[in-house]
Design a protein around this motif. Structure first.
Motif, PDB file in Angstrom:
ATOM      1  N   GLN A 108       0.556  -1.451   0.018  1.00 24.93           N
ATOM      2  CA  GLN A 108      -0.105   0.177   0.507  1.00 24.93           C
ATOM      3  C   GLN A 108       0.802   1.293  -0.028  1.00 24.93           C
ATOM      4  OE1 GLN A 108      -2.656  -0.992   3.139  1.00 24.93           O
ATOM      5  NE2 GLN A 108      -3.914  -1.583   1.886  1.00 24.93           N
ATOM      6  N   GLN A 109       2.143   1.162   0.052  1.00 25.72           N
ATOM      7  CA  GLN A 109       2.901   2.692  -0.029  1.00 25.72           C
ATOM      8  C   GLN A 109       3.495   3.004  -1.514  1.00 25.72           C
ATOM      9  OE1 GLN A 109       6.912   1.099   1.664  1.00 25.72           O
ATOM     10  NE2 GLN A 109       5.824   0.845   3.854  1.00 25.72           N
ATOM     11  N   ARG A 110       2.719   4.294  -1.607  1.00 23.97           N
ATOM     12  CA  ARG A 110       3.712   4.713  -2.330  1.00 23.97           C
ATOM     13  C   ARG A 110       4.216   4.557  -3.348  1.00 23.97           C
ATOM     14  NH1 ARG A 110       0.527  10.634  -4.889  1.00 23.97           N
ATOM     15  NH2 ARG A 110       0.850  10.208  -6.864  1.00 23.97           N
TER      16      ARG A 110
ATOM     17  N   ILE B 209      13.917   9.747 -14.547  1.00 25.88           N
ATOM     18  CA  ILE B 209      14.124  10.814 -12.860  1.00 25.88           C
ATOM     19  C   ILE B 209      12.162   9.848 -12.031  1.00 25.88           C
ATOM     20  CG2 ILE B 209      15.604  12.191 -14.513  1.00 25.88           C
ATOM     21  CD1 ILE B 209      12.243  14.120 -14.726  1.00 25.88           C
ATOM     22  N   LEU B 210      13.147  10.841 -10.989  1.00 30.04           N
ATOM     23  CA  LEU B 210      12.203  10.103  -9.745  1.00 30.04           C
ATOM     24  C   LEU B 210      11.143  11.497  -9.862  1.00 30.04           C
ATOM     25  CD1 LEU B 210      13.764   8.516  -6.476  1.00 30.04           C
ATOM     26  CD2 LEU B 210      12.461   7.643  -8.297  1.00 30.04           C
ATOM     27  N   MET B 211       9.498  11.474  -9.857  1.00 25.64           N
ATOM     28  CA  MET B 211       8.561  12.289  -9.591  1.00 25.64           C
ATOM     29  C   MET B 211       7.882  12.942  -8.741  1.00 25.64           C
ATOM     30  SD  MET B 211       8.728  13.955 -12.920  1.00 25.64           S
ATOM     31  CE  MET B 211       7.525  14.809 -12.769  1.00 25.64           C
ATOM     32  N   GLN B 212       7.846  13.814  -7.864  1.00 26.32           N
ATOM     33  CA  GLN B 212       7.843  13.640  -6.542  1.00 26.32           C
ATOM     34  C   GLN B 212       5.734  14.489  -6.268  1.00 26.32           C
ATOM     35  OE1 GLN B 212       8.824  14.225  -3.445  1.00 26.32           O
ATOM     36  NE2 GLN B 212      10.287  13.850  -4.180  1.00 26.32           N
TER      37      GLN B 212
END
Length: 91
Positions: free
Chosen positions: A30-32, A88-91
């Motif tokens: 369930q963690q995003r 890239i990681l998106m927030q």
């Protein structure tokens, strides 16, 4: 889970402090998870200019020469293209 002998299961329950048959918490699923998105860098120009830029980007630590695809002719005289895809990681 496979059934353990009663004594082994009892010892395991004591060690874990809970019933081992209890399903694991769903926290992990369930963690995003961070969203990764691709970004494409394209270099277009003479082979000398494109190669020079690729090497400069390696010198400054942005991307290794091997991260770029081989030079591809565009069909225009003296013009090639090379592509780098980064995630890239998106927030």
């Amino acid at each position: 889970m496979t059934q353990l002998p009663k004594s082994a299961q009892s010892k395991l329950e004591q060690f874990l402090g809970e019933n081992i048959d209890t399903p694991a918490p769903k926290d992990f699923t369930q963690q995003r998870l961070p969203k990764r998105e691709s970004i494409k860098h394209t270099l277009t120009g003479s082979s000398k200019a494109v190669n020079s830029t690729i090497h400069h980007l390696q010198v400054i630590g942005y991307a290794s020469v091997g991260d770029w695809n081989p030079l591809i002719p565009t069909g225009k005289p003296n013009e090639v293209i090379s592509i780098l895809i980064r995630y890239i990681l998106m927030q």
